[in-house]
Write an enzyme that holds these catalytic residues in place. Structure first.
Site, PDB file in Angstrom:
ATOM      1  N   HIS A  36      31.787 -12.157  -3.606  1.00 55.63           N
ATOM      2  CA  HIS A  36      32.787 -11.950  -2.556  1.00 55.63           C
ATOM      3  C   HIS A  36      33.730 -13.141  -2.452  1.00 55.63           C
ATOM      4  O   HIS A  36      34.940 -12.992  -2.339  1.00 55.63           O
ATOM      5  CB  HIS A  36      32.109 -11.699  -1.204  1.00 55.63           C
ATOM      6  CG  HIS A  36      31.829 -10.249  -0.958  1.00 55.63           C
ATOM      7  ND1 HIS A  36      30.829  -9.576  -1.616  1.00 55.63           N
ATOM      8  CD2 HIS A  36      32.443  -9.338  -0.154  1.00 55.63           C
ATOM      9  CE1 HIS A  36      30.845  -8.311  -1.213  1.00 55.63           C
ATOM     10  NE2 HIS A  36      31.799  -8.143  -0.332  1.00 55.63           N
ATOM     11  N   LYS A 101      22.711  -3.906   4.776  1.00 51.93           N
ATOM     12  CA  LYS A 101      21.786  -3.743   5.899  1.00 51.93           C
ATOM     13  C   LYS A 101      22.267  -4.586   7.068  1.00 51.93           C
ATOM     14  O   LYS A 101      22.841  -5.658   6.884  1.00 51.93           O
ATOM     15  CB  LYS A 101      20.353  -4.124   5.495  1.00 51.93           C
ATOM     16  CG  LYS A 101      20.133  -5.599   5.192  1.00 51.93           C
ATOM     17  CD  LYS A 101      18.657  -5.898   4.988  1.00 51.93           C
ATOM     18  CE  LYS A 101      18.395  -7.209   4.270  1.00 51.93           C
ATOM     19  NZ  LYS A 101      18.137  -8.343   5.148  1.00 51.93           N
TER      20      LYS A 101
END
Lengths: 174, 246
Positions: A36, A101
């Site tokens: 990222h 999650k």
């Protein structure tokens, strides 16, 4: 339980509602912390990306090594909130689906709404169970990151829950 | 919401049960996060270690386990300067206590990064009430549990000092969660905390329900009269450890 084909279309994103149980099939890409950071650095520098993010779905995951003859090792979602600082830029670059999650920041929820994207959660800790839905794995970029590299995964009926839908409705706030 | 798990929450529990069975059958690690190893060693004063040190033996054994069994190596050499995923690194942190006798016991505990990130330490006022301590614990769970792969196991350390209270909480995670605590005072406290945590309604996977934690374990110890260190060490649904005796 509805079955969803990737890439996510405008129509399918509209139909998915927070709390829905779905099974996802098609192509997704793994990317976690370091990937990222690199992707957003390239986006900000207006440089070429190692993959076309338009309409794609990103899985926050770093697999365990595969045993000889196996497609992939144990693989489940990692904590999504660590990707929050990068996510608005990733969504602006075209990503329409995320799998991870846990909860997301307010900025991410706003960006999800703005780009009509969808955030799914998979069961954290069910990494052997979840690995059976992965049919193919291919390295796309940054091999030196090991488990944090970008991998292209072909999935069949990966069981997920819609956590934040394209309207910004959040299952964790319900 | 709090009287039962939601449909999504129940699905999480069903998948976790399937996962335990699949992991055993396929000999694969329960979670892709094969953890950072904490080793607790008890070394008897009559034990002689030949051809190296206890530390070298543990580091060597841990490295061999990860290399030979397709476990994901998640440890980096240095958190600030060397976040390189392939640089050589020590895979275990070792706590050694020296005891009498001819015995060597080593407990190996791999613990995931996500649930350690969900853990907190607070240096509380020594006059803090039990309610204030409980509030710190439930606030920690409220803030972090959704991302820490619930249902959780919660280790709590109360006492020691800033540097040791975290280890105390980690050690609490090695206690037997299937049986009541033999110390009635601790058993009562653990039950009280577990009930409070499960009333939060976070549920399996954070998707709603009354199974947020499967167990709470508390260890207490001495501290300075000015201090009341409290550590909450969150463990995900994969509670992993093994004790070896030589």
């Amino acid at each position: 339980m509805s079955k969803i084909e990737l890439p996510l279309t405008t129509e399918s994103r509209k139909e998915l509602k927070a709390g829905d149980l779905v099974e996802l099939s098609g192509v997704i890409y793994t990317a976690r912390d370091q990937a990222h950071k690199r992707l957003v650095s390239l986006i900000e520098g207006e440089k070429e990306l190692p993959l076309d993010l338009q309409d794609q779905t990103i899985y926050y995951a770093g697999p365990a090594p595969a045993r000889p003859g196996e497609i992939i090792g144990s693989i489940g979602p990692t904590t999504s909130s660590r990707m929050d600082p990068f996510t608005p830029a990733i969504l602006k670059a075209g990503v329409k689906g995320m799998i991870g999650k846990g909860n997301r920041s307010d900025d991410v929820i706003k960006a999800i709404k703005r780009h009509r994207a969808v955030y799914f959660v998979a069961t954290g800790g069910a990494a052997v169970y979840l690995s059976q839905f992965i049919k193919k794995m291919e390295l796309i970029a940054w091999q030196e990151l090991g488990p944090e590299a970008i991998y292209k995964l072909t999935i069949a009926d990966l069981p997920l829950v819609v956590a934040i839908d394209s309207e910004g409705v959040n299952v964790f706030e319900k | 919401m709090t009287s039962n798990n939601t449909r999504a929450g129940s699905q999480v529990l069903a998948q976790l049960i399937a996962n335990y069975q699949d992991a055993a059958a396929k000999k694969m690690p329960l979670c892709q996060d094969c953890g950072y190893i904490t080793a607790f060693a008890k070394l008897g004063n009559m034990v002689v270690i030949e051809n190296g040190t206890l530390s070298e033996a543990i580091q060597g054994g841990v490295a061999a386990a990860y290399n030979n069994h397709n476990l994901r190596q998640s440890v980096i050499a240095d958190a600030f300067f060397e976040r390189d995923n392939f640089k050589p690194r020590r895979m275990a942190r070792i706590h050694t206590s020296l005891i009498r006798g001819e015995v060597l016991k080593i407990t190996i505990m791999p613990k995931g990064g996500g649930s350690d990130n969900a853990s907190r330490i607070k240096m509380m006022k020594p006059t803090a009430s039990p309610e204030e301590i409980l509030e710190f614990i439930t606030d920690t769970v409220k803030e972090t549990a959704i991302s820490a792969c619930p249902p959780l196991f919660i280790g709590i350390g109360i006492g020691g000092s800033f540097d040791t209270v975290g280890t105390l909480a980690k050690k609490a995670l090695l206690e037997n969660f299937e049986k009541p605590n033999l110390d009635p005072k601790l058993d009562k406290l653990e039950t009280y905390i577990l009930e409070a945590v499960n009333k939060l309604g976070i549920g399996p996977g954070g998707l709603g329900g009354d199974v947020t934690a499967l167990g709470v374990s508390v260890l207490t110890g001495p501290s300075h009269m000015a201090s009341l260190p409290v550590a909450v060490n969150i463990n995900c649904n994969s509670l992993r450890s093994v004790e070896l005796e030589f």
